[in-house]
Write a protein that holds these residues in place. Structure first.
Motif, PDB file in Angstrom:
ATOM      1  N   GLN A 111      11.008 -13.788   8.325  1.00  0.00           N
ATOM      2  CA  GLN A 111      10.294 -13.069   7.272  1.00  0.00           C
ATOM      3  C   GLN A 111       9.627 -11.814   7.830  1.00  0.00           C
ATOM      4  N   ALA A 112       8.977 -11.953   8.985  1.00  0.00           N
ATOM      5  CA  ALA A 112       8.297 -10.804   9.597  1.00  0.00           C
ATOM      6  C   ALA A 112       9.294  -9.710   9.988  1.00  0.00           C
ATOM      7  N   PHE A 113      10.395 -10.102  10.640  1.00  0.00           N
ATOM      8  CA  PHE A 113      11.419  -9.113  11.009  1.00  0.00           C
ATOM      9  C   PHE A 113      12.049  -8.485   9.766  1.00  0.00           C
ATOM     10  N   GLY A 114      12.212  -9.295   8.722  1.00  0.00           N
ATOM     11  CA  GLY A 114      12.774  -8.770   7.479  1.00  0.00           C
ATOM     12  C   GLY A 114      11.913  -7.660   6.897  1.00  0.00           C
ATOM     13  N   TRP A 115      10.602  -7.900   6.813  1.00  0.00           N
ATOM     14  CA  TRP A 115       9.698  -6.872   6.286  1.00  0.00           C
ATOM     15  C   TRP A 115       9.697  -5.618   7.169  1.00  0.00           C
ATOM     16  N   PHE A 116       9.725  -5.830   8.481  1.00  0.00           N
ATOM     17  CA  PHE A 116       9.710  -4.700   9.420  1.00  0.00           C
ATOM     18  C   PHE A 116      10.917  -3.793   9.182  1.00  0.00           C
ATOM     19  N   HIS A 117      12.102  -4.376   9.094  1.00  0.00           N
ATOM     20  CA  HIS A 117      13.317  -3.568   8.909  1.00  0.00           C
ATOM     21  C   HIS A 117      13.407  -3.016   7.492  1.00  0.00           C
ATOM     22  N   TYR A 118      12.914  -3.749   6.529  1.00  0.00           N
ATOM     23  CA  TYR A 118      12.935  -3.275   5.142  1.00  0.00           C
ATOM     24  C   TYR A 118      12.084  -2.022   4.996  1.00  0.00           C
ATOM     25  N   MET A 119      10.878  -2.051   5.546  1.00  0.00           N
ATOM     26  CA  MET A 119      10.000  -0.883   5.450  1.00  0.00           C
ATOM     27  C   MET A 119      10.559   0.309   6.220  1.00  0.00           C
ATOM     28  N   ASN A 120      11.344   0.036   7.266  1.00  0.00           N
ATOM     29  CA  ASN A 120      11.967   1.094   8.064  1.00  0.00           C
ATOM     30  C   ASN A 120      13.261   1.606   7.441  1.00  0.00           C
ATOM     31  N   GLN A 121      13.643   1.039   6.287  1.00  0.00           N
ATOM     32  CA  GLN A 121      14.887   1.404   5.603  1.00  0.00           C
ATOM     33  C   GLN A 121      16.115   1.076   6.442  1.00  0.00           C
ATOM     34  N   ASP A 122      15.963   0.108   7.334  1.00  0.00           N
ATOM     35  CA  ASP A 122      17.079  -0.369   8.150  1.00  0.00           C
ATOM     36  C   ASP A 122      17.675  -1.581   7.433  1.00  0.00           C
ATOM     37  N   PHE A 123      18.505  -1.325   6.433  1.00  0.00           N
ATOM     38  CA  PHE A 123      18.937  -2.394   5.542  1.00  0.00           C
ATOM     39  C   PHE A 123      19.998  -3.303   6.158  1.00  0.00           C
TER      40      PHE A 123
ATOM     41  N   LYS B  55       0.811  -1.213   0.000  1.00  0.00           N
ATOM     42  CA  LYS B  55       0.000   0.000   0.000  1.00  0.00           C
ATOM     43  C   LYS B  55       0.846   1.266   0.000  1.00  0.00           C
ATOM     44  N   VAL B  56       1.878   1.321   0.856  1.00  0.00           N
ATOM     45  CA  VAL B  56       2.609   2.590   1.020  1.00  0.00           C
ATOM     46  C   VAL B  56       4.101   2.501   0.730  1.00  0.00           C
ATOM     47  N   GLY B  57       4.674   1.287   0.672  1.00  0.00           N
ATOM     48  CA  GLY B  57       6.119   1.183   0.469  1.00  0.00           C
ATOM     49  C   GLY B  57       6.870   1.454   1.768  1.00  0.00           C
ATOM     50  N   TYR B  58       7.982   2.183   1.674  1.00  0.00           N
ATOM     51  CA  TYR B  58       8.786   2.501   2.855  1.00  0.00           C
ATOM     52  C   TYR B  58       8.068   3.537   3.729  1.00  0.00           C
TER      53      TYR B  58
END
Length: 524
Positions: free
Chosen positions: A231-243, A192-195
């Protein structure tokens, strides 16, 4: 059969391999002559034409009456599924487990309770060993049903044993579902919104994630629980731009398959997705050498014999092209990359793997960026318009917004000043409506609005001012988001140095390689 169901039938037939079509004919004609089977004649006609035309079907197959068509199509669809299920059972553990459960039901209905329970016991062991806990619970429920009605065994504590097994499986399923649900909800939010766009988004994401994250002890989790948690933690950090942390959890996801190599075969789709997300994290984290190593691992997947279905083949092809494009973005080889884009564009038009609209829109944006980087502004606009004119732009508002910004810059490069003035106002209103109007976008708009009135000598000074302003904005946490979609700074440097965007990116790449790092034009 309604039109939609007819489309499903044609899609299913078109997805069949030559071997599957041959097997279906053998399956149907095992007890009958093929000329006598009307639905097989219908199958042959649809297989040949690859589309459904009722008038043509009735003309080519005189034995079929119009009133029969609906039932024949429904029967053909069912027979195809039965045949495909039989073909898949030797390679699909889940189908094999369900079939064993069906055998147990048949034996139970015949009154052969002991034989039924023996099959159930073996099936439950397979299901638990392969981490199919929902199926294992189904088997266990059937065991309890039989044991509660018939005296079948002499084990004194059988009821207590079944109860303990049931509670253990229920707890395991609840934990796995909690992790997988959280990962799915985060993915839906990303679509829906990306980062995250601002502090409000970041706080909302943080509160949503940790309020839905169940308590756990990582050491006690099984394969699937660890996978969905990563997977859940991955999406959380990805959306937060915490690469950095995104890389950490995608590496953990991929590492699970290295620790349990047998799961690559039974859950190939999850393995491919794990490898894809690890590559994405390496791309976002600017780790070129490691990226190329893992890209090689992705290219080796077909050699491992893991692509047994059209679904896994489609996923592999999807991820291969995503990271082939990313490799060109890293190295700045845009002109070379456009050669592959022609093949990819043709594949998208045919869409043999039924890629969803989201994937196609992401590809259109990446293809547009490839052409933009190569200096082919017209081709870039062609693909950006495919995004802008999409009939259902109800997701990825971020890509919808940045496609419009890139479109403005491409028109600027082509010298379409009259069109540019009109579009600036339209895009500005759109971004405000979508809540995508951040300081970076506003700064770019102000520059583009003034360009028609600038002299050629004044323009270079304004380019420098815009460049300096954006460099400062890039250091701000939420403004940095804009540069993940478009490296506007490299475009400005191409103007200031009178070089192509491609040359600028290649210089950045070589410079960063010497320092052990690299930069990229497009991130996602």
């Amino acid at each position: 059969m309604p039109t939609t169901k007819t489309d499903y039938l044609v899609q299913l037939i078109n997805s069949l391999s030559k071997a599957e079509k041959r097997s279906f004919r053998l399956f149907v004609t095992r007890n009958q002559i093929s000329e006598d089977i009307l639905f097989l004649q219908l199958f042959d006609e649809l297989s040949r034409s690859k589309k459904y035309d009722e008038e043509v079907v009735l003309e080519k197959i005189p034995g079929i009456k119009k009133r029969q068509l609906s039932n024949l199509k429904a029967h053909l669809y069912k027979q195809l599924l039965i045949c495909l299920r039989l073909l898949a059972r030797s390679n699909n553990v889940e189908i094999d487990i369900r079939e064993r459960l069906d055998y147990a039901r048949v034996l139970y209905d015949k009154g052969l309770y002991r034989q039924s329970l023996d099959i159930l016991a073996k099936t439950k062991a397979i299901a638990i060993r392969q981490n199919y806990y929902v199926l294992a619970l189904n088997v266990l429920d059937f065991e309890k049903f039989i044991e509660s009605q018939y005296i079948t065994r002499s084990i004194q504590n059988r009821a207590e044993e079944l109860k303990k097994d049931s509670l253990a499986l229920t707890r395991k399923i609840e934990k796995t579902q909690a992790f997988s649900n959280l990962a799915l909800q985060l993915y839906g939010l990303y679509l829906k919104v990306g980062y995250v766009r601002n502090r409000h988004d970041a706080e909302y994401l943080h509160d949503f994630f940790y309020s839905n994250l169940p308590n756990y002890n990582y050491v006690e989790l099984d394969f699937h629980e660890k996978l969905y948690l990563s997977q859940a933690f991955g999406w959380f950090h990805y959306m937060n731009q915490d690469f950095a942390n995104y890389y950490k959890y995608t590496l953990r996801w991929y590492g699970l398959f290295e620790s349990y190599p047998e799961m690559k075969e039974t859950t190939t789709a999850l393995y491919l997705k794990g490898l894809h997300n690890l590559l994405s994290s390496l791309f976002m984290s600017f780790r070129y050498e490691k990226f190329m190593e893992m890209f090689g691992a992705l290219q080796d997947v077909p050699k491992q014999g893991l692509l047994q279905t059209l679904n896994t083949e489609g996923l592999y092809t999807l991820f291969y092209y995503v990271h082939l494009i990313n490799r060109h973005f890293m190295t700045g080889t845009f002109s070379e990359g456009t050669q592959s884009m022609k093949t990819l564009s043709e594949m998208i038009d045919r869409n043999p793997y039924a890629w969803d609209t989201h994937r196609i829109i992401v590809f259109y944006y990446k293809i547009a960026c490839m052409y933009f980087g190569s200096g082919d502004w017209s081709s870039a606009i062609t693909y950006l318009n495919k995004i802008i004119n999409a009939k259902t732009p109800d997701f990825r508002g971020d890509i919808q917004s940045f496609a419009r910004i890139l479109n403005l810059i491409a028109h600027y490069e082509l010298g379409n000043q009259a069109l540019l003035e009109y579009q600036i106002k339209s895009v500005y209103r759109y971004l405000a409506k979508m809540k995508e109007l951040q300081e970076v976008q506003d700064t770019i708009f102000k520059f583009l609005r003034r360009t028609p009135k600038m002299s050629k000598y004044e323009l270079k000074d304004r380019f420098q001012e815009l460049h300096d302003s954006l460099i400062k904005l890039r250091e701000q946490p939420y403004e940095r988001r804009a540069f993940l979609y478009l490296d506007i700074i490299s475009w400005l440097e191409s103007k200031l140095e009178d070089k192509s965007v491609e040359t600028i990116i290649q210089q950045h790449f070589l410079n960063m390689q010497e320092k052990g790092k690299f930069s990229s034009i497009i991130k996602r």
